[in-house]
Design a protein around this motif. Structure first.
Motif, PDB file in Angstrom:
ATOM      1  N   GLU A 189      -1.613   6.869  -1.758  1.00 10.39           N
ATOM      2  CA  GLU A 189      -2.589   6.995  -2.833  1.00 10.39           C
ATOM      3  C   GLU A 189      -3.452   5.744  -2.950  1.00 10.39           C
ATOM      4  O   GLU A 189      -4.671   5.821  -3.180  1.00 10.39           O
ATOM      5  N   LEU A 190      -2.846   4.581  -2.776  1.00 11.83           N
ATOM      6  CA  LEU A 190      -3.594   3.333  -2.904  1.00 11.83           C
ATOM      7  C   LEU A 190      -4.543   3.128  -1.729  1.00 11.83           C
ATOM      8  O   LEU A 190      -5.644   2.585  -1.902  1.00 11.83           O
ATOM      9  N   VAL A 191      -4.153   3.562  -0.539  1.00 15.45           N
ATOM     10  CA  VAL A 191      -5.078   3.518   0.596  1.00 15.45           C
ATOM     11  C   VAL A 191      -6.330   4.321   0.271  1.00 15.45           C
ATOM     12  O   VAL A 191      -7.463   3.885   0.530  1.00 15.45           O
ATOM     13  N   ASP A 192      -6.141   5.495  -0.310  1.00 17.30           N
ATOM     14  CA  ASP A 192      -7.286   6.339  -0.673  1.00 17.30           C
ATOM     15  C   ASP A 192      -8.168   5.639  -1.703  1.00 17.30           C
ATOM     16  O   ASP A 192      -9.402   5.694  -1.621  1.00 17.30           O
ATOM     17  N   VAL A 193      -7.556   4.949  -2.665  1.00 20.31           N
ATOM     18  CA  VAL A 193      -8.321   4.204  -3.672  1.00 20.31           C
ATOM     19  C   VAL A 193      -9.158   3.119  -3.010  1.00 20.31           C
ATOM     20  O   VAL A 193     -10.348   2.940  -3.326  1.00 20.31           O
ATOM     21  N   TYR A 194      -8.566   2.378  -2.065  1.00 23.68           N
ATOM     22  CA  TYR A 194      -9.299   1.317  -1.367  1.00 23.68           C
ATOM     23  C   TYR A 194     -10.501   1.889  -0.619  1.00 23.68           C
ATOM     24  O   TYR A 194     -11.597   1.317  -0.662  1.00 23.68           O
TER      25      TYR A 194
ATOM     26  N   MET B 193       0.815  -1.211   0.000  1.00 23.60           N
ATOM     27  CA  MET B 193       0.000   0.000   0.000  1.00 23.60           C
ATOM     28  C   MET B 193       0.853   1.269   0.000  1.00 23.60           C
ATOM     29  O   MET B 193       1.863   1.366   0.698  1.00 23.60           O
ATOM     30  N   THR B 194       0.421   2.238  -0.791  1.00 25.51           N
ATOM     31  CA  THR B 194       0.952   3.596  -0.772  1.00 25.51           C
ATOM     32  C   THR B 194      -0.154   4.510  -0.245  1.00 25.51           C
ATOM     33  O   THR B 194      -1.325   4.105  -0.202  1.00 25.51           O
TER      34      THR B 194
ATOM     35  N   ARG C  83       3.300   5.377   8.074  1.00 31.44           N
ATOM     36  CA  ARG C  83       2.850   3.989   8.151  1.00 31.44           C
ATOM     37  C   ARG C  83       3.228   3.198   6.900  1.00 31.44           C
ATOM     38  O   ARG C  83       3.695   2.062   6.985  1.00 31.44           O
ATOM     39  N   THR C  84       2.995   3.781   5.726  1.00 35.44           N
ATOM     40  CA  THR C  84       3.325   3.050   4.510  1.00 35.44           C
ATOM     41  C   THR C  84       4.837   2.907   4.348  1.00 35.44           C
ATOM     42  O   THR C  84       5.311   1.877   3.869  1.00 35.44           O
ATOM     43  N   ALA C  85       5.603   3.911   4.769  1.00 39.38           N
ATOM     44  CA  ALA C  85       7.068   3.802   4.678  1.00 39.38           C
ATOM     45  C   ALA C  85       7.581   2.652   5.533  1.00 39.38           C
ATOM     46  O   ALA C  85       8.502   1.919   5.131  1.00 39.38           O
ATOM     47  N   ALA C  86       6.999   2.462   6.718  1.00 41.56           N
ATOM     48  CA  ALA C  86       7.410   1.349   7.585  1.00 41.56           C
ATOM     49  C   ALA C  86       7.094   0.007   6.925  1.00 41.56           C
ATOM     50  O   ALA C  86       7.893  -0.937   6.988  1.00 41.56           O
ATOM     51  N   MET C  87       5.936  -0.093   6.267  1.00 39.00           N
ATOM     52  CA  MET C  87       5.604  -1.334   5.569  1.00 39.00           C
ATOM     53  C   MET C  87       6.537  -1.570   4.389  1.00 39.00           C
ATOM     54  O   MET C  87       6.903  -2.708   4.100  1.00 39.00           O
ATOM     55  N   HIS C  88       6.916  -0.515   3.706  1.00 38.44           N
ATOM     56  CA  HIS C  88       7.787  -0.684   2.540  1.00 38.44           C
ATOM     57  C   HIS C  88       9.158  -1.206   2.941  1.00 38.44           C
ATOM     58  O   HIS C  88       9.803  -1.919   2.154  1.00 38.44           O
ATOM     59  N   ALA C  89       9.597  -0.875   4.153  1.00 36.96           N
ATOM     60  CA  ALA C  89      10.855  -1.461   4.641  1.00 36.96           C
ATOM     61  C   ALA C  89      10.712  -2.970   4.793  1.00 36.96           C
ATOM     62  O   ALA C  89      11.620  -3.738   4.447  1.00 36.96           O
ATOM     63  N   MET C  90       9.561  -3.424   5.303  1.00 44.82           N
ATOM     64  CA  MET C  90       9.294  -4.859   5.393  1.00 44.82           C
ATOM     65  C   MET C  90       9.211  -5.479   4.011  1.00 44.82           C
ATOM     66  O   MET C  90       9.716  -6.587   3.776  1.00 44.82           O
TER      67      MET C  90
ATOM     68  N   ASP D 216      -1.712   9.583   9.268  1.00 43.06           N
ATOM     69  CA  ASP D 216      -0.262   9.326   9.292  1.00 43.06           C
ATOM     70  C   ASP D 216       0.166   8.334   8.209  1.00 43.06           C
ATOM     71  O   ASP D 216       0.995   7.447   8.446  1.00 43.06           O
ATOM     72  N   LEU D 217      -0.358   8.500   7.022  1.00 45.32           N
ATOM     73  CA  LEU D 217      -0.141   7.508   5.965  1.00 45.32           C
ATOM     74  C   LEU D 217       1.306   7.446   5.491  1.00 45.32           C
ATOM     75  O   LEU D 217       1.809   6.356   5.177  1.00 45.32           O
ATOM     76  N   ASP D 218       1.974   8.582   5.423  1.00 44.98           N
ATOM     77  CA  ASP D 218       3.355   8.558   4.925  1.00 44.98           C
ATOM     78  C   ASP D 218       4.243   7.702   5.823  1.00 44.98           C
ATOM     79  O   ASP D 218       5.021   6.864   5.342  1.00 44.98           O
TER      80      ASP D 218
END
Length: 237
Positions: A179-184, A176-177, A216-223, A212-214
């Protein structure tokens, strides 16, 4: 190297950050737009690996292309071609590898905590400790024989598994990014509102999802980077 095939099942269920990570890792990929009628190929050997994205449909919905995808994943395992799955993709993998997919206790929607299992494989694939991940699902999978559970949540004990040290299934959406969260939310917000009205415990409000999307998504992208950097070791050349 042969390309990695990314199977996209719905217009909403985009690969998101998966594309960014694969480009960073320098591996070729091709999108298979199942949502637009692209057929499921019979032979997985034309790809170096297979990635299955999410979707609003279920493994048990009787869709012929899902059965075709399950057979493709079965063949990929026999040929040693690594498969990775996100949400619906993880459920397709579980079914292909002999597990069961059934309705879960209630839906998980939005930001939920998962705990990584205290096994070396969990850290190898995702890093250390627990993490907050994005969820949008109501089905659950059992662990296929021979697989290792990597993550669990309060409502869904099977959140991720690895099989044969190369096939990675993830119930959650690390791709998720903002932008994609907003799409969902725009596409599926009525489902979220319905579940909240029922008192579902693991469902966020719109405000909670979009906070706090920036970060949260950045932390997931590290995973996600950790997982795919490990996964590409098994790619077929």
């Amino acid at each position: 190297m042969k390309p990695i095939a990314i199977f996209q099942h719905t217009h909403v269920g985009r690969p998101g950050a998966v594309i960014t990570v694969l480009n960073e890792l320098g591996v070729p990929w091709v999108l298979v737009p199942v949502m637009d009628g692209a057929p499921i190929p019979d032979d997985p050997s034309v790809f170096s690996g297979i990635i299955l994205m999410g979707g609003s449909m279920g493994v048990n919905d009787g869709l012929s292309w899902i059965d075709d995808e399950i057979r493709l994943v079965e063949r990929a395992r026999r040929q040693g071609i690594p498969v990775a799955g996100h949400c619906l993709g993880s459920q397709v993998m579980a079914a292909a590898f002999g597990g069961k997919v059934e309705r879960g206790p209630s839906m998980e929607i939005g930001w939920q905590n998962v705990d990584l299992e205290p096994v070396p494989e969990a850290a190898e694939w995702f890093g250390e400790g627990a993490g907050e991940v994005f969820q949008w699902h109501g089905d659950a999978f059992s662990l296929p024989d021979g697989s290792r559970r990597l993550a669990a949540s309060a409502q869904y004990p099977n959140q991720a598994f690895v099989l044969d040290d190369r096939h990675l299934a993830m119930q959650f959406h690390l791709e998720m990014t903002p932008e994609l969260v907003d799409v969902y939310v725009r596409a599926n917000g009525k489902v979220m509102d319905r579940e909240l009205a029922k008192g579902a415990a693991a469902v966020n409000t719109r405000e909670e999802i979009e906070a706090d999307l920036d970060r949260r998504t950045a932390a997931m992208h590290a995973m996600l980077r950790k997982a795919y950097a490990r996964w590409i070791h098994g790619l077929k050349h």
